[in-house]
Design an enzyme around this catalytic site. Structure first.
Site, PDB file in Angstrom:
ATOM      1  N   GLY A   1      -6.976  -3.283   2.680  1.00  0.00           N
ATOM      2  CA  GLY A   1      -6.257  -2.005   2.585  1.00  0.00           C
ATOM      3  C   GLY A   1      -7.167  -0.832   2.907  1.00  0.00           C
ATOM      4  O   GLY A   1      -6.788   0.085   3.639  1.00  0.00           O
TER       5      GLY A   1
ATOM      6  N   GLU B   1      14.935   4.228 -24.757  1.00  0.00           N
ATOM      7  CA  GLU B   1      14.267   3.024 -24.262  1.00  0.00           C
ATOM      8  C   GLU B   1      13.513   2.322 -25.396  1.00  0.00           C
ATOM      9  O   GLU B   1      13.455   1.098 -25.440  1.00  0.00           O
ATOM     10  CB  GLU B   1      13.276   3.417 -23.145  1.00  0.00           C
TER      11      GLU B   1
ATOM     12  N   GLY C   1       4.902   4.331 -17.671  1.00  0.00           N
ATOM     13  CA  GLY C   1       4.956   2.971 -18.169  1.00  0.00           C
ATOM     14  C   GLY C   1       6.353   2.598 -18.619  1.00  0.00           C
ATOM     15  O   GLY C   1       7.276   3.418 -18.566  1.00  0.00           O
TER      16      GLY C   1
ATOM     17  N   THR D   1     -17.087 -17.695   7.434  1.00  0.00           N
ATOM     18  CA  THR D   1     -16.415 -16.912   8.477  1.00  0.00           C
ATOM     19  C   THR D   1     -16.031 -17.810   9.650  1.00  0.00           C
ATOM     20  O   THR D   1     -14.923 -17.725  10.189  1.00  0.00           O
ATOM     21  CB  THR D   1     -17.326 -15.764   8.950  1.00  0.00           C
TER      22      THR D   1
ATOM     23  N   GLY E   1     -10.849  -5.943   0.613  1.00  0.00           N
ATOM     24  CA  GLY E   1     -10.612  -4.542   0.945  1.00  0.00           C
ATOM     25  C   GLY E   1      -9.931  -4.350   2.293  1.00  0.00           C
ATOM     26  O   GLY E   1     -10.270  -3.430   3.037  1.00  0.00           O
TER      27      GLY E   1
ATOM     28  N   CYS F   1       5.500  11.035 -16.391  1.00  0.00           N
ATOM     29  CA  CYS F   1       6.674  10.183 -16.545  1.00  0.00           C
ATOM     30  C   CYS F   1       6.812   9.711 -17.995  1.00  0.00           C
ATOM     31  O   CYS F   1       7.147  10.513 -18.849  1.00  0.00           O
ATOM     32  CB  CYS F   1       6.639   9.037 -15.543  1.00  0.00           C
TER      33      CYS F   1
ATOM     34  N   LYS G   1     -24.910 -14.847  16.301  1.00  0.00           N
ATOM     35  CA  LYS G   1     -24.431 -16.149  15.849  1.00  0.00           C
ATOM     36  C   LYS G   1     -22.917 -16.102  15.568  1.00  0.00           C
ATOM     37  O   LYS G   1     -22.154 -16.970  16.008  1.00  0.00           O
ATOM     38  CB  LYS G   1     -25.188 -16.532  14.573  1.00  0.00           C
TER      39      LYS G   1
ATOM     40  N   HIS H   1       5.985  11.540 -10.490  1.00  0.00           N
ATOM     41  CA  HIS H   1       4.637  10.963 -10.367  1.00  0.00           C
ATOM     42  C   HIS H   1       3.813  11.730  -9.330  1.00  0.00           C
ATOM     43  O   HIS H   1       3.774  11.346  -8.160  1.00  0.00           O
ATOM     44  CB  HIS H   1       4.730   9.499  -9.934  1.00  0.00           C
TER      45      HIS H   1
ATOM     46  N   GLU I   1       0.762  11.733  -8.877  1.00  0.00           N
ATOM     47  CA  GLU I   1      -0.407  10.986  -8.379  1.00  0.00           C
ATOM     48  C   GLU I   1      -0.159  10.374  -7.005  1.00  0.00           C
ATOM     49  O   GLU I   1      -1.094  10.134  -6.254  1.00  0.00           O
ATOM     50  CB  GLU I   1      -0.826   9.907  -9.384  1.00  0.00           C
TER      51      GLU I   1
HETATM   52  N1  GLN Z   1      10.163   3.886 -18.814  1.00  0.00           N
HETATM   53  C1  GLN Z   1      10.477   5.249 -18.497  1.00  0.00           C
HETATM   54  C2  GLN Z   1      11.772   5.345 -17.701  1.00  0.00           C
HETATM   55  O1  GLN Z   1      12.202   4.377 -17.128  1.00  0.00           O
HETATM   56  C3  GLN Z   1       9.341   5.897 -17.741  1.00  0.00           C
HETATM   57  C4  GLN Z   1       9.069   5.276 -16.409  1.00  0.00           C
HETATM   58  C5  GLN Z   1       7.724   5.625 -15.845  1.00  0.00           C
HETATM   59  O2  GLN Z   1       6.857   6.093 -16.545  1.00  0.00           O
HETATM   60  N2  GLN Z   1       7.524   5.365 -14.565  1.00  0.00           N
HETATM   61  O3  GLN Z   1      12.346   6.397 -17.626  1.00  0.00           O
END
Ligand code: GLN
Length: 545
Positions: free
Chosen positions: A29, A413, A362, A202, A27, A389, A234, A515, A517
């Protein structure tokens, strides 16, 4: 340098280097992010950097199973997921100078050699690579940064980390003493058979660091149990670290508790003392309130995330965190059901179990049927849906096939010969063959359509959101979609690119090309996630029979 508890511009940026020992995944980060938060809340201007010892130029081409999610910065860098921790904890925007890999550093040095700028020289790890590492570190040495927190990836003792540690040793030698602090995060394991915590790993790990020429001034000791005064003494003695700088970092249920625990151990005080700074006490009231809310959260709510990489917590890290931020804000005790999009039977059963489905981003064809099915179930049964996305793109595919009756509609795609490519490539993407760093990346403005769910959630007309994709909604199909009730509620300023789409006749069916998020932080949950959780709560309250 310090006047009445406020920082005036000091001579130079001060540096905290965080190394890790014994094992990975301790951890670092979270520790870096927590330290950043404490210092920021005392009025310091902080910036972060992660140095990664692997040879990929960036993590953009890596499978999430190998390295967790790829985090996108506002300025469009594909980076290590630790930058997500830094931003979520502190709300500070990192940049492409916040992540360097060994690959990127070697590439720069080798490119210079090819160009002839080092003509006649033998190019070596020391000094050429180490000099370049120092150049990267120095990118944070700006008047805007009081303290830079630099996390070194990997574990001390790895072959790959050596050039980085050597560069830090040199940096420490060349820089004014008192400007640099080395923190070593280590493990103090509890050995059941002996019924004891053990300090030997350690000791060895610090010995390795000292061999390289680095003496850590602070030990952050991860452990399952309390590290008592004797043990601290220690560790102090054998690792040559001052007694008060042996800091316990106990396992916690919620990583957001870490900053307050470290503050209790006096870590922020210690850091400021080391740098000769006197600053006000950290303002952590909002953070404490947030933690109280987590404890009090009562209303149960179950959301499904239907994705390809659900087996690994880190693959959709920012998605899970953003859901959490919004849930805490709404006082909800959230359960996230992770469902493999390859398991159609499981997806089909979801409507009886959940109050909302999120389909994350994805790449590639594997598991897309489950994502399309999830979108269809949500659309038809009026279950809150949030497509991000690829999640939005597949919701568009489903809508084209079933609502617009465009048989075999698809994304280019997934099916390069589809007669209805509702998701297609932008002209600018058509001739690009290289895979690394070639997508639409980073911040782009998005204009929101008044009165749409998105506009209401944001409460504004224009937003900046981060992107990472090649494909876009194909404008030839906008009319057909609109005729069936789809609203394109967010567009690029020239109106050519669809950034958000939603169904007006549905409580919450929202897809975004960007995105969101990556822009959610603990104290500032993202509006679209808040909207989604709000809709899921409303759905939760409906009688379902
Ligand atoms: N594969 C899709 C694209 O390239 C979506 C990319 C993603 O979800 N980040 O547009």
């Amino acid at each position: 340098m310090v006047e009445s508890g406020k920082l005036t511009r000091q001579q130079r940026t001060k540096y905290i280097f965080i190394t890790g020992g014994v094992v990975s995944s301790l951890g670092k980060g979270i520790a870096a992010a927590s330290i950043g938060l404490l210092l920021k809340s005392r009025g310091c201007r902080i910036q972060f950097q992660k140095l990664d010892p692997y040879l990929n130029v960036d993590p953009g081409t890596m499978n999430p199973y190998q390295h967790g999610e790829v985090y996108i910065t506002a300025d469009g860098a594909e980076t290590d997921l630790d930058l997500g921790h830094y931003e979520r904890f502190t709300g500070i925007e990192t940049t492409r100078n916040s992540n360097f890999t060994a690959g990127r550093i070697y590439m720069k040095v080798i490119q210079e050699e090819r160009l002839g700028s080092t003509l006649g020289e033998t190019i070596q790890v020391v000094p050429h690579i180490t000099n370049e590492i120092k150049n990267c570190i120095l990118k944070l040495d700006t008047p805007e940064v009081d303290i830079a927190i630099v996390e070194i990836g990997g574990t001390v003792g790895d072959i790959e980390s050596l050039p980085f540690l050597e560069a830090l040793r040199q940096f420490n030698l060349e820089r004014e003493s008192g400007d640099i602090l080395f923190i070593h995060l280590t493990l103090v394991p509890f050995i059941k058979a002996a019924g004891e915590l053990k300090t030997k790993p350690t000791q060895h790990s610090v010995a390795r660091l000292r061999e390289i020429g680095i003496q850590p001034q602070v030990l952050l000791c991860r452990s399952e149990q309390e590290i008592d005064a004797d043990l601290k003494r220690k560790l102090s003695l054998f690792c040559s670290v001052r007694r008060e700088a042996v800091i316990e970092a106990r396992d916690v249920r919620d990583v957001y508790e870490v900053p307050l625990l470290l503050a209790k151990e006096g870590l922020d005080e210690l850091i400021l003392k080391h740098f000769g700074l006197q600053l006000k006490k950290p303002a952590m009231e909002d953070w404490q309130k947030m933690l109280d809310k987590v404890r009090r959260a009562a209303t149960p709510l179950t959301i499904a995330v239907v994705g390809k990489y659900i087996g690994l917590q880190d693959a959709y890290k920012s998605i899970y965190e953003a859901l959490n931020h919004a849930a805490v804000d709404a006082g909800v005790a959230l359960t996230v059901l992770r469902v493999s999009s390859e398991n159609l039977a499981e997806v089909r059963k979801l409507p009886t179990k959940i109050s909302g489905i999120l389909v994350p981003g994805g790449f590639g064809t594997r598991g897309i049927d489950g994502k399309v099915l999830a979108a269809r179930l949500c659309r038809e049964k009026k279950i809150p849906f949030f497509g991000i996305c690829l999640g939005m793109q597949l919701a568009a595919v489903e809508f084209a096939q079933n609502a617009c009756k465009l048989e075999s509609a698809n994304s280019l795609e997934m099916d390069p010969s589809t007669p209805h490519a509702v998701i297609a490539l932008m002209d600018s993407q058509k001739n690009i063959r290289a895979k690394g760093g070639t997508m639409r990346l980073g911040n782009y403005p998005c204009h929101l359509v008044a009165d749409s769910k998105a506009a209401k959630a944001y409460g504004r007309d224009v937003v900046l959101e981060r992107h990472r994709h090649r494909f876009e909604f194909n404008n030839e199909y906008r009319e057909a979609f609109e005729r069936q009730g789809m609203t394109f509620s967010g567009l690029s300023p020239d109106k050519h690119l669809v950034e958000l789409m939603e169904l007006a006749s549905h409580p919450w069916f929202v897809g975004c090309q960007f995105h969101p998020e990556f822009r959610s932080s603990v104290l500032s949950p993202h509006p679209l996630f808040k909207g989604f959780i709000g809709a899921a709560l409303a759905y939760n309250r409906l009688p379902h029979g």
